[in-house]
Scaffold this motif. Structure first.
Motif, PDB file in Angstrom:
ATOM      1  N   LEU A   1       0.408 -14.996  26.474  1.00 22.62           N
ATOM      2  CA  LEU A   1       0.733 -15.156  27.899  1.00 22.62           C
ATOM      3  C   LEU A   1       0.941 -13.790  28.558  1.00 22.62           C
ATOM      4  O   LEU A   1       1.785 -13.003  28.141  1.00 22.62           O
ATOM      5  N   THR A   2       0.140 -13.543  29.555  1.00 28.18           N
ATOM      6  CA  THR A   2       0.162 -12.265  30.266  1.00 28.18           C
ATOM      7  C   THR A   2      -0.121 -12.565  31.720  1.00 28.18           C
ATOM      8  O   THR A   2      -0.879 -13.498  32.019  1.00 28.18           O
ATOM      9  N   CYS A   3       0.451 -11.776  32.619  1.00 32.15           N
ATOM     10  CA  CYS A   3       0.093 -11.961  34.019  1.00 32.15           C
ATOM     11  C   CYS A   3      -1.213 -11.212  34.257  1.00 32.15           C
ATOM     12  O   CYS A   3      -1.337 -10.058  33.870  1.00 32.15           O
ATOM     13  N   ASP A   4      -2.176 -11.880  34.872  1.00 27.00           N
ATOM     14  CA  ASP A   4      -3.446 -11.187  35.080  1.00 27.00           C
ATOM     15  C   ASP A   4      -3.499 -10.485  36.438  1.00 27.00           C
ATOM     16  O   ASP A   4      -4.556 -10.082  36.900  1.00 27.00           O
ATOM     17  N   VAL A   5      -2.334 -10.339  37.049  1.00 26.58           N
ATOM     18  CA  VAL A   5      -2.200  -9.492  38.243  1.00 26.58           C
ATOM     19  C   VAL A   5      -1.384  -8.282  37.775  1.00 26.58           C
ATOM     20  O   VAL A   5      -0.400  -8.463  37.050  1.00 26.58           O
TER      21      VAL A   5
ATOM     22  N   GLY B   1     -10.772 -26.318  26.733  1.00 24.35           N
ATOM     23  CA  GLY B   1     -10.701 -25.579  27.986  1.00 24.35           C
ATOM     24  C   GLY B   1     -11.010 -24.117  27.780  1.00 24.35           C
ATOM     25  O   GLY B   1     -10.783 -23.562  26.693  1.00 24.35           O
ATOM     26  N   THR B   2     -11.531 -23.515  28.843  1.00 20.29           N
ATOM     27  CA  THR B   2     -11.846 -22.084  28.796  1.00 20.29           C
ATOM     28  C   THR B   2     -11.416 -21.411  30.108  1.00 20.29           C
ATOM     29  O   THR B   2     -12.112 -20.559  30.644  1.00 20.29           O
ATOM     30  N   GLY B   3     -10.250 -21.837  30.622  1.00 22.69           N
ATOM     31  CA  GLY B   3      -9.705 -21.201  31.822  1.00 22.69           C
ATOM     32  C   GLY B   3      -8.898 -19.959  31.453  1.00 22.69           C
ATOM     33  O   GLY B   3      -8.891 -19.521  30.293  1.00 22.69           O
ATOM     34  N   SER B   4      -8.186 -19.409  32.429  1.00 17.85           N
ATOM     35  CA  SER B   4      -7.397 -18.175  32.208  1.00 17.85           C
ATOM     36  C   SER B   4      -6.433 -18.342  31.045  1.00 17.85           C
ATOM     37  O   SER B   4      -6.232 -17.424  30.246  1.00 17.85           O
ATOM     38  N   THR B   5      -5.831 -19.531  30.958  1.00 15.69           N
ATOM     39  CA  THR B   5      -4.841 -19.772  29.907  1.00 15.69           C
ATOM     40  C   THR B   5      -5.498 -19.736  28.540  1.00 15.69           C
ATOM     41  O   THR B   5      -5.050 -19.034  27.629  1.00 15.69           O
ATOM     42  N   SER B   6      -6.564 -20.514  28.399  1.00 11.07           N
ATOM     43  CA  SER B   6      -7.223 -20.628  27.110  1.00 11.07           C
ATOM     44  C   SER B   6      -7.724 -19.267  26.631  1.00 11.07           C
ATOM     45  O   SER B   6      -7.596 -18.922  25.449  1.00 11.07           O
TER      46      SER B   6
ATOM     47  N   ARG C   1     -16.288 -26.790  28.148  1.00  9.71           N
ATOM     48  CA  ARG C   1     -17.074 -27.675  29.013  1.00  9.71           C
ATOM     49  C   ARG C   1     -17.922 -26.836  29.973  1.00  9.71           C
ATOM     50  O   ARG C   1     -19.055 -27.166  30.261  1.00  9.71           O
ATOM     51  N   THR C   2     -17.324 -25.745  30.458  1.00  7.13           N
ATOM     52  CA  THR C   2     -18.026 -24.873  31.392  1.00  7.13           C
ATOM     53  C   THR C   2     -17.764 -23.429  30.983  1.00  7.13           C
ATOM     54  O   THR C   2     -16.612 -23.048  30.767  1.00  7.13           O
ATOM     55  N   ALA C   3     -18.836 -22.645  30.910  1.00  9.50           N
ATOM     56  CA  ALA C   3     -18.653 -21.229  30.561  1.00  9.50           C
ATOM     57  C   ALA C   3     -17.987 -20.503  31.735  1.00  9.50           C
ATOM     58  O   ALA C   3     -18.032 -20.967  32.873  1.00  9.50           O
TER      59      ALA C   3
ATOM     60  N   CYS D   1     -16.388 -17.810  41.537  1.00  9.07           N
ATOM     61  CA  CYS D   1     -16.404 -19.146  42.146  1.00  9.07           C
ATOM     62  C   CYS D   1     -15.233 -19.946  41.567  1.00  9.07           C
ATOM     63  O   CYS D   1     -14.430 -20.519  42.295  1.00  9.07           O
ATOM     64  N   LYS D   2     -15.123 -19.923  40.243  1.00 12.05           N
ATOM     65  CA  LYS D   2     -13.882 -20.404  39.622  1.00 12.05           C
ATOM     66  C   LYS D   2     -12.911 -19.233  39.670  1.00 12.05           C
ATOM     67  O   LYS D   2     -13.329 -18.096  39.890  1.00 12.05           O
ATOM     68  N   ARG D   3     -11.662 -19.492  39.393  1.00  8.08           N
ATOM     69  CA  ARG D   3     -10.718 -18.378  39.330  1.00  8.08           C
ATOM     70  C   ARG D   3     -11.258 -17.348  38.335  1.00  8.08           C
ATOM     71  O   ARG D   3     -11.559 -17.682  37.187  1.00  8.08           O
TER      72      ARG D   3
ATOM     73  N   SER E   1     -13.911 -26.344  40.128  1.00  9.26           N
ATOM     74  CA  SER E   1     -12.726 -25.532  39.858  1.00  9.26           C
ATOM     75  C   SER E   1     -11.506 -26.212  40.447  1.00  9.26           C
ATOM     76  O   SER E   1     -11.620 -27.098  41.293  1.00  9.26           O
ATOM     77  N   TRP E   2     -10.350 -25.751  40.042  1.00 11.41           N
ATOM     78  CA  TRP E   2      -9.115 -26.376  40.539  1.00 11.41           C
ATOM     79  C   TRP E   2      -8.842 -25.975  41.988  1.00 11.41           C
ATOM     80  O   TRP E   2      -7.931 -26.522  42.605  1.00 11.41           O
ATOM     81  N   TYR E   3      -9.622 -25.070  42.540  1.00  8.60           N
ATOM     82  CA  TYR E   3      -9.458 -24.725  43.954  1.00  8.60           C
ATOM     83  C   TYR E   3      -9.976 -25.842  44.866  1.00  8.60           C
ATOM     84  O   TYR E   3      -9.614 -25.911  46.032  1.00  8.60           O
TER      85      TYR E   3
HETATM   86  O1  N01 Z   1      -6.420 -24.124  33.791  1.00  3.60           O
HETATM   87  P1  N01 Z   1      -7.866 -24.266  34.475  1.00  3.60           P
HETATM   88  P2  N01 Z   1      -5.703 -22.819  33.200  1.00  3.60           P
HETATM   89  N1  N01 Z   1     -12.646 -31.970  28.909  1.00  3.60           N
HETATM   90  O2  N01 Z   1      -7.763 -25.467  35.340  1.00  3.60           O
HETATM   91  C1  N01 Z   1     -11.128 -27.580  30.925  1.00  3.60           C
HETATM   92  C2  N01 Z   1      -3.152 -19.574  36.406  1.00  3.60           C
HETATM   93  N2  N01 Z   1      -2.934 -18.733  35.279  1.00  3.60           N
HETATM   94  O3  N01 Z   1      -4.367 -23.261  32.702  1.00  3.60           O
HETATM   95  O4  N01 Z   1     -14.125 -25.579  33.774  1.00  3.60           O
HETATM   96  C3  N01 Z   1     -13.010 -30.726  28.637  1.00  3.60           C
HETATM   97  O5  N01 Z   1      -8.318 -23.003  35.099  1.00  3.60           O
HETATM   98  C4  N01 Z   1     -11.747 -27.028  32.176  1.00  3.60           C
HETATM   99  O6  N01 Z   1     -13.156 -27.181  32.127  1.00  3.60           O
HETATM  100  P3  N01 Z   1     -14.069 -27.067  33.487  1.00  3.60           P
HETATM  101  C5  N01 Z   1      -4.433 -19.163  37.090  1.00  3.60           C
HETATM  102  O7  N01 Z   1      -4.294 -19.312  38.479  1.00  3.60           O
HETATM  103  C6  N01 Z   1      -2.468 -17.533  35.568  1.00  3.60           C
HETATM  104  O8  N01 Z   1      -6.571 -22.082  32.304  1.00  3.60           O
HETATM  105  O9  N01 Z   1     -13.330 -27.831  34.533  1.00  3.60           O
HETATM  106  N3  N01 Z   1     -12.523 -29.657  29.240  1.00  3.60           N
HETATM  107  C7  N01 Z   1     -11.269 -25.589  32.103  1.00  3.60           C
HETATM  108  O10 N01 Z   1     -12.050 -24.832  31.240  1.00  3.60           O
HETATM  109  C8  N01 Z   1      -5.395 -20.152  36.531  1.00  3.60           C
HETATM  110  O11 N01 Z   1      -6.558 -20.312  37.277  1.00  3.60           O
HETATM  111  C9  N01 Z   1      -2.263 -16.661  34.589  1.00  3.60           C
HETATM  112  O12 N01 Z   1     -15.338 -27.650  33.113  1.00  3.60           O
HETATM  113  C10 N01 Z   1     -11.603 -29.874  30.175  1.00  3.60           C
HETATM  114  C11 N01 Z   1      -9.870 -25.728  31.525  1.00  3.60           C
HETATM  115  O13 N01 Z   1      -9.841 -26.974  30.852  1.00  3.60           O
HETATM  116  C12 N01 Z   1      -4.513 -21.370  36.506  1.00  3.60           C
HETATM  117  O14 N01 Z   1      -3.294 -20.883  35.984  1.00  3.60           O
HETATM  118  C13 N01 Z   1      -2.537 -16.994  33.271  1.00  3.60           C
HETATM  119  C14 N01 Z   1     -11.150 -31.153  30.519  1.00  3.60           C
HETATM  120  C15 N01 Z   1      -8.790 -25.738  32.575  1.00  3.60           C
HETATM  121  O15 N01 Z   1      -8.806 -24.524  33.241  1.00  3.60           O
HETATM  122  C16 N01 Z   1      -4.969 -22.488  35.651  1.00  3.60           C
HETATM  123  O16 N01 Z   1      -5.494 -21.939  34.454  1.00  3.60           O
HETATM  124  C17 N01 Z   1      -3.017 -18.240  32.994  1.00  3.60           C
HETATM  125  C18 N01 Z   1     -11.722 -32.238  29.832  1.00  3.60           C
HETATM  126  N4  N01 Z   1     -11.362 -33.496  30.103  1.00  3.60           N
HETATM  127  C19 N01 Z   1      -3.200 -19.109  34.013  1.00  3.60           C
HETATM  128  N5  N01 Z   1     -10.227 -31.044  31.490  1.00  3.60           N
HETATM  129  C20 N01 Z   1      -1.729 -15.367  35.009  1.00  3.60           C
HETATM  130  O17 N01 Z   1      -1.915 -14.426  34.315  1.00  3.60           O
HETATM  131  C21 N01 Z   1     -10.118 -29.730  31.756  1.00  3.60           C
HETATM  132  N6  N01 Z   1     -10.945 -29.014  30.959  1.00  3.60           N
HETATM  133  C22 N01 Z   1      -0.999 -15.221  36.307  1.00  3.60           C
END
Ligand code: N01
Length: 483
Positions: free
Chosen positions: A53-57, A176-181, A200-202, A286-288, A449-451
């Motif tokens: 866990l790190t702040c990406d700002v 998932g492959t968002g910022s957290t993952s 699910r999405t690169a 386009c995504k975060r 995206s979640w936006y």
């Molecule tokens: O969540 P996300 P996050 N089956 O919603 C996938 C902030 N943050 O927790 O891209 C399979 O971005 C989903 O896939 P897809 C930051 O604002 C800040 O990572 O929708 N996959 C995606 O890959 C960030 O944007 C910091 O196709 C499924 C992932 O799960 C926000 O938190 C650090 C699915 C979700 O990604 C959220 O980030 C970390 C399914 N049924 C986060 N459902 C800082 O450093 C979802 N996914 C400040």
């Protein structure tokens, strides 16, 4: 006109709630309570404790302007350090005695010109003004995989990390492959026996090295507050360039980001097959935008396997994908994001004339300038719906919003009015302009995206950040109903 004593409730003791408490105290408005459902302050930084866990700002940007911190350890600070920062600032500013911990606000009713508040424990309060500082990325979103509950190993959401579960040497799956993952993968790839990444999405990944500040650098900033302030100001300006760029999908800033992300992928993923599987098919940012140090290196560790087949169900032994493969797992981490349209819900809020927030927001959440909802007087949100979110500091956003809110509060305090809220007409006009402007932003260029709201419209501030600053500088009172 005589001045009026006001009582406030601040709902939530995260970054924005702490800010509101400090600002109210500074203004001499000390009749307030911060209602915090947990037993500690810190909001998202308290709840998220996952490895990596790190702040990406950058830390010197992700700081209160009035509590700059010369001691940040890294360019991007680790989560526990940020949590400690918020708790320290709250303590130094005397916020803690105003907090009622373990008190989740469940009801707010506007009765005879005041808010009647009730918590889950049955505590009641009657206040003139409510500041809703309940956060955005707060309610975990769980996937609805068939059989999820049958999984035989440990399974948890990234925001509910179970530290009792052994990761070292385990077979871990992450959805998932968002910022957290990306942060988790980078942190644990070398600790596990096997890490299966279900993508699910690169994602486009912007390289962001994270150097530590040396003791000399910290001492220099400690000794020279002007230098520290200049660093904060410089980062604000730098991020303005980015924030102003995202609102025009064809801007030069967006092109630079796209080039940097593409070069990162081309240069750092050696295997051409893996490289193509990691290549997104949409515009960068386009995504975060993911800011990461070492993610591609982690993905190329022998312990890591990328799975792009659709998940069809979860079984006691692991995850079954559409190609029929069963991925055996001991631990399944759901880094699947948050329900971003909840805001202060599930709190039951009833405004003037019995209007329920649930009905007002039945289609989707909305508020004039993200702050005030027609029919809900003297209730102001920080980081409310459709505000500036993205890769910049939500602290600066909350500070600007609270400066604006304090000007509305002054109208109440000075006796100019007893109740104030945005008019429906102002909110609807603002919303129409917002939706139109949002179509030109990078978030509208064709990705999930979640936006995006239920219509596919980015639920964000779609104009340059400089405009947000201007609008927050002084409320346009023609947009408000004063009673
Ligand atoms: O969540 P996300 P996050 N089956 O919603 C996938 C902030 N943050 O927790 O891209 C399979 O971005 C989903 O896939 P897809 C930051 O604002 C800040 O990572 O929708 N996959 C995606 O890959 C960030 O944007 C910091 O196709 C499924 C992932 O799960 C926000 O938190 C650090 C699915 C979700 O990604 C959220 O980030 C970390 C399914 N049924 C986060 N459902 C800082 O450093 C979802 N996914 C400040």
């Amino acid at each position: 006109m005589s001045t009026r004593d006001l009582r406030f409730a601040i709902v939530g003791g995260g970054m924005a709630g702490i800010l509101a408490a400090i600002r109210l105290k500074e203004a001499g408005l000390t009749d307030f309570t911060v209602y915090e459902k947990a037993d500690r302050l810190g909001g998202t930084w308290r709840e998220n404790t996952y490895p990596g866990l790190t702040c990406d700002v950058p830390s010197h940007l992700y700081s209160y302007s009035f509590a700059l911190n010369p001691d940040w350890s890294h360019m991007y600070a680790p989560g526990p350090e940020i949590q400690a920062y918020f708790e320290r600032v709250a303590s130094e500013h005397g916020v803690v005695p105003f907090v009622r911990f373990g008190e989740e606000v469940v009801r707010l009713d506007w009765v005879d010109g005041r808010w009647h508040l009730e918590t889950a424990r049955g505590t009641r309060d009657v206040v003139d003004v409510v500041i809703a500082a309940t956060g955005v990325l707060h309610h975990p979103r769980y996937p609805d995989f068939e059989g999820l509950e049958t999984f035989g190993g440990a399974c948890f959401h990234s925001a509910r990390w179970d530290h009792g579960v052994r990761i070292d040497g385990a077979r871990v799956g992450i959805v998932g492959t968002g910022s957290t993952s990306v942060q988790i993968i980078t942190a644990i790839a070398r600790r596990v026996r096997r890490l299966t990444v279900f993508q699910r999405t690169a994602q486009w990944v912007m390289p962001a090295t994270n150097p530590a500040y040396t003791e000399e650098q910290k001492a220099e900033l400690r000794a020279d507050p002007e230098k520290l302030a200049a660093l904060h100001a410089r980062l604000c300006e730098l991020f303005d360039v980015f924030a102003n760029g995202v609102v025009d999908a064809r801007s030069s800033q967006m092109q630079m980001i796209a080039d940097a992300c593409r070069a990162n992928l081309e240069e750092n993923v050696k295997d051409p097959v893996l490289r193509e599987r990691l290549r997104p098919d949409y515009q960068a940012a386009c995504k975060r935008l993911i800011m990461a140090d070492g993610f591609y290196e982690a993905m190329q560790e022998p312990t890591v396997e990328l799975v792009t087949e659709k998940i069809v169900r979860v079984e006691p032994e692991g995850v079954r994908t559409a190609d029929g493969a069963l991925h055996d797992l001991d631990v399944l981490v759901l880094a699947t994001g948050f329900k971003v349209d909840a805001f202060m819900r599930p709190m039951a809020v009833t405004g003037a004339g019995g209007v329920r927030l649930e009905d007002e927001w039945a289609q989707r959440p909305n508020a004039y300038l993200s702050i005030s909802i027609p029919g809900f007087p003297n209730l102001f949100m920080l980081n409310g719906p459709n505000g500036p979110v993205g890769n910049f500091s939500l602290i600066e956003v909350a500070e600007l919003q609270f400066g604006y809110v304090m000007q509305l509060v002054e109208l109440l305090r000075s006796g100019r009015c007893r109740a104030i809220c945005a008019t429906r007409d102002a909110m609807e006009r603002h919303e129409a302009a917002r939706v139109e402007a949002a179509r030109h932003t990078v978030w509208s260029t064709g990705c999930r995206s979640w936006y995006l709201d239920d219509r596919g419209v980015p639920a964000v501030w779609p104009w340059p950040f400089t405009r947000f600053r201007e609008v927050m500088a002084a409320p346009d009172l023609s947009a408000y109903e004063l009673a």
